[in-house]
Design a protein around this motif. Sequence first.
Motif, mmCIF file in Angstrom:
data_model
loop_
_atom_site.group_PDB
_atom_site.id
_atom_site.type_symbol
_atom_site.label_atom_id
_atom_site.label_comp_id
_atom_site.label_asym_id
_atom_site.label_seq_id
_atom_site.Cartn_x
_atom_site.Cartn_y
_atom_site.Cartn_z
ATOM 1 N N VAL A 6 0.878 -1.112 0.059
ATOM 2 C CA VAL A 6 -0.119 0.252 0.073
ATOM 3 C C VAL A 6 0.704 1.404 -0.198
ATOM 4 O O VAL A 6 1.537 1.735 0.980
ATOM 5 N N PRO A 7 0.753 2.525 -0.838
ATOM 6 C CA PRO A 7 1.687 3.192 -0.928
ATOM 7 C C PRO A 7 2.066 4.269 -0.052
ATOM 8 O O PRO A 7 2.654 4.902 0.438
ATOM 9 N N ALA A 8 0.198 4.229 1.167
ATOM 10 C CA ALA A 8 0.661 4.959 2.065
ATOM 11 C C ALA A 8 1.125 4.806 3.049
ATOM 12 O O ALA A 8 2.545 5.427 3.566
ATOM 13 N N PHE A 9 1.871 3.149 3.361
ATOM 14 C CA PHE A 9 2.541 3.250 3.775
ATOM 15 C C PHE A 9 4.476 3.275 3.664
ATOM 16 O O PHE A 9 5.332 1.883 3.978
ATOM 17 N N SER A 10 4.163 3.975 2.198
ATOM 18 C CA SER A 10 5.823 3.388 1.590
ATOM 19 C C SER A 10 7.276 3.787 2.733
ATOM 20 O O SER A 10 8.099 3.725 2.166
#
Length: 493
Positions: A448-452
């Motif tokens: 998930v990009p939010a947790f990159s």
Amino acid sequence: MTATNDQPGVDVPAASSARLYSYDLAPTKKEGRRWGAYNVFTLWANDVHSLGNYAFAIGLFALGLNVWGILTAFVLASVLLFLLLNLSGYMGHKAGVPFPVMSRIAFGTKGAQIPAAVRGVVAIAWFGIQTYLASSVLNALLVAMFPGLRSLQGQSVLGLSVLGWMTFVALWAVQVLIVSYGMHVIRKYMAIAAPTTLITMCGLAIWMFARADWSISMSTSEPLTGWAMWLQILQGAALWVVIYGTFVLNFCDFTRSAKSRQSIVRGNLVGIPVNMLFFAGIVVLLSGAQFKLNGRVITSPTDIVQTIPNTYLLAAASLALIVLTIAVNLLANFVAPIYVLVNLFPRYLNFRRAGLVSAIIGLVILPWNLYDNPVVVNYFLGGLGALLGPLFGVIMADYWLIRRTRVNVPELYTEDANGEYHYRRGYNPKAVWAFIPSAALAVVMALVPAFSAVAGFSWFIGAILGAVIYAVIGDRKPDAQDVDGESIAVAAE
């Protein structure tokens, strides 16, 4: 029966199931184990210096880490890997069983298919991809030596050029041939490939260092500083461990043939901390020298190899890279799925047949199309890779914390409802319950990009969470015994 391992097989215990036991899945006998410290070292001497690892390490330079930052990241990574690999390696040495059988301890005789399948699918896909990458190096070499072959690159079949098909199938066949002779030939191949790899990469680094007038750029034009630098160092170290998430999981496939614990420790010590610092030194020489020469950050050692002006030296360097890639593929991506397939179909597959089946699957998936598709590589393979941490956490917690290294090896091969590893219909529900939430969190963090910002730590978080949950809810049978594979007699051929 023809032996395919480094040691004699063992006879099937009276209570064993034909679904769980075969010659290749049997525990190794200690007097037949032939892997010494040098063999363990050669495993890492080959794998650490893979082209993919160079691309990753050079990427740290491109991201803004200076030379000292890169070296610090590898020091941290090597210490973590040394500890994790010893934990996993000791299990294989004591029990003498391959990873699919080892997984039965925590997940049950049927539940073990879960970690084995995850490890096997990842390995088969990367076997095809690594073979494709090696064939690309061979393509470039052949075109450089025989320019007339360039016309074959313009004709495409199923997404790959005719020349690409020729080189891919050739290298595919070489690997199948090596594997068909068993682990003892793989061990010998590594022993030859390791010094070839080290000498080639050292020579390449010295050549680049000389081209840059014996000095290098210590960083790119805008190096990271402060907290941003330390975050990148920690993420780089964590991601390096993630790259070896496959190996720390199924290291027992190799250490089941180790002569002693000391062989594992000594081989890991030279092969991981010492060899990784040597690797890091080559990385900074290659990337720093190239950046000083023209301000460009290379993406792989192949970029430098292709600039070698002498045709014979170009051929020698290219062949060394091909030898290296085959060694890495055999170790990381061929042995694991072989044992997975033997574990699935022990009545029909032995080491040789499972190797052929695995290779055929690696061919028919058309791996060059997978590699060229970022969605597949990042989400499918990346997602599966994120599951390796939680699996490692559950298996380690069960062996070291719950059982305190006590394993009844003969019970790993029985389907008796009262068997120690039968649990509930062959599945250990507590291992599954510990795995599911930790795996879900690891996958979300990885994809998930939010947790990159923390994606690089997903393997550790999943492993720690899986281990903690299982340590809390797991239980150890009071009548658990510590019985090794020596209690099973040697089989007649």
